[in-house]
Design an enzyme around this catalytic site. Structure first.
Site, PDB file in Angstrom:
ATOM      1  CD  GLU A  58     -19.551  17.298  47.330  1.00  0.00           C
ATOM      2  OE1 GLU A  58     -20.695  16.867  47.106  1.00  0.00           O
ATOM      3  OE2 GLU A  58     -19.161  18.416  46.931  1.00  0.00           O
ATOM      4  CG  HIS A 219     -21.882  18.406  42.883  1.00  0.00           C
ATOM      5  ND1 HIS A 219     -22.117  19.273  43.937  1.00  0.00           N
ATOM      6  CD2 HIS A 219     -22.824  18.700  41.941  1.00  0.00           C
ATOM      7  CE1 HIS A 219     -23.151  20.041  43.646  1.00  0.00           C
ATOM      8  NE2 HIS A 219     -23.583  19.724  42.449  1.00  0.00           N
TER       9      HIS A 219
END
Length: 261
Positions: A58, A219
């Site tokens: 990420e 996410h």
């Protein structure tokens, strides 16, 4: 409803394991993969590797999260997990605060990130120790042993890790020389059925095609790596073989599948 995972715990940093209030609010048990009912007449296909390292980074400007789920390719069970939040080396001050708020503010994780994030170089050192604990890295060549990275796309290892190594002023580790892009495997294995639903499948579209529901928060890196491991589990049980899709040769990347995303 399942309690949110304690992300201090995932990094071996939880100091509240004796607090009933904390334990009531947060889970300290990693989610399990879906149960798989195997057909005795059709065993799992033999995989070219014993273990898969499911990686899902990420952070677009610099890496903010480095999660890996270690999946046994033969039993389709999770062996272990590695998780670190990563502190950028160039972004600082208000730019860094805005970057973290934009990424983790929706889950109110800014304080947790601030408490636990370490530089990328330290993250890789901890990751290499973890690899050695599981005997996954050759001590001489430093290449992976009987294992391979699996990513949802080429970006993580082809682009972002080399960029971050340059930014952090460190050489690119040799164990990032090859990987399996699950999108390419998915596209080729399911062929027309997959193509009709998505020409460039991502994690969510692959899960929809397989009638799977997302677990956790999309996410958040560790949750995404868990969901990608679930896709691998389902694909293997359907008969898919996960072979290397890309190799790094010097500064050039060679893609091994003709039909690819």
């Amino acid at each position: 409803r399942r309690k949110p995972m304690c992300l201090y715990f995932t990094q071996n940093r939880c100091q509240y394991m004796d607090s009933p209030e904390h334990l009531e609010k947060f889970s300290h048990t990693f989610p399990e993969l879906d149960p798989v009912v195997l057909d005795a007449a059709r065993p799992l296909p033999r995989q070219p590797f014993d273990k898969f390292l499911v990686l899902d980074l990420e952070g677009k400007v610099e890496i903010l999260e480095f999660p890996v789920v270690l999946l046994d390719a033969k039993t389709l069970t999770v062996v272990d997990r590695f998780h670190r939040f990563v502190r950028p080396c160039e972004l600082k001050g208000s730019r860094l605060q805005a970057y973290i708020a934009g990424k983790y503010g929706r889950w109110k994780l800014e304080r947790l990130w601030e408490d636990t994030a370490i530089p990328f170089q330290e993250t890789l050192l901890a990751f290499e120790d973890w690899l050695e604990q599981h005997s996954l890295r050759d001590p001489e060549s430093h290449l992976l042993k009987n294992s391979a990275f699996v990513t949802c796309g080429n970006w993580d290892i082809k682009t972002k890790i080399p960029e971050q190594c340059i930014t952090s002023g460190i050489p690119l580790p040799s164990y990032f020389c090859e990987w399996i892009n699950l999108k390419d495997i998915f596209l080729n294995f399911y062929n027309k059925r997959a193509r009709a639903k998505s020409k460039a499948p991502g994690m969510l579209s692959m899960m929809r095609s397989l009638d799977m529901r997302v677990q956790g928060s999309h996410h958040l890196g560790l949750d995404d790596a868990h969901n990608i491991a679930r896709i691998i589990q389902k694909m293997e049980s359907d008969g898919a073989v996960l072979s290397i899709t890309a190799k790094r040769r010097g500064n050039r990347v060679e893609f091994l599948f003709q039909n690819r995303v």
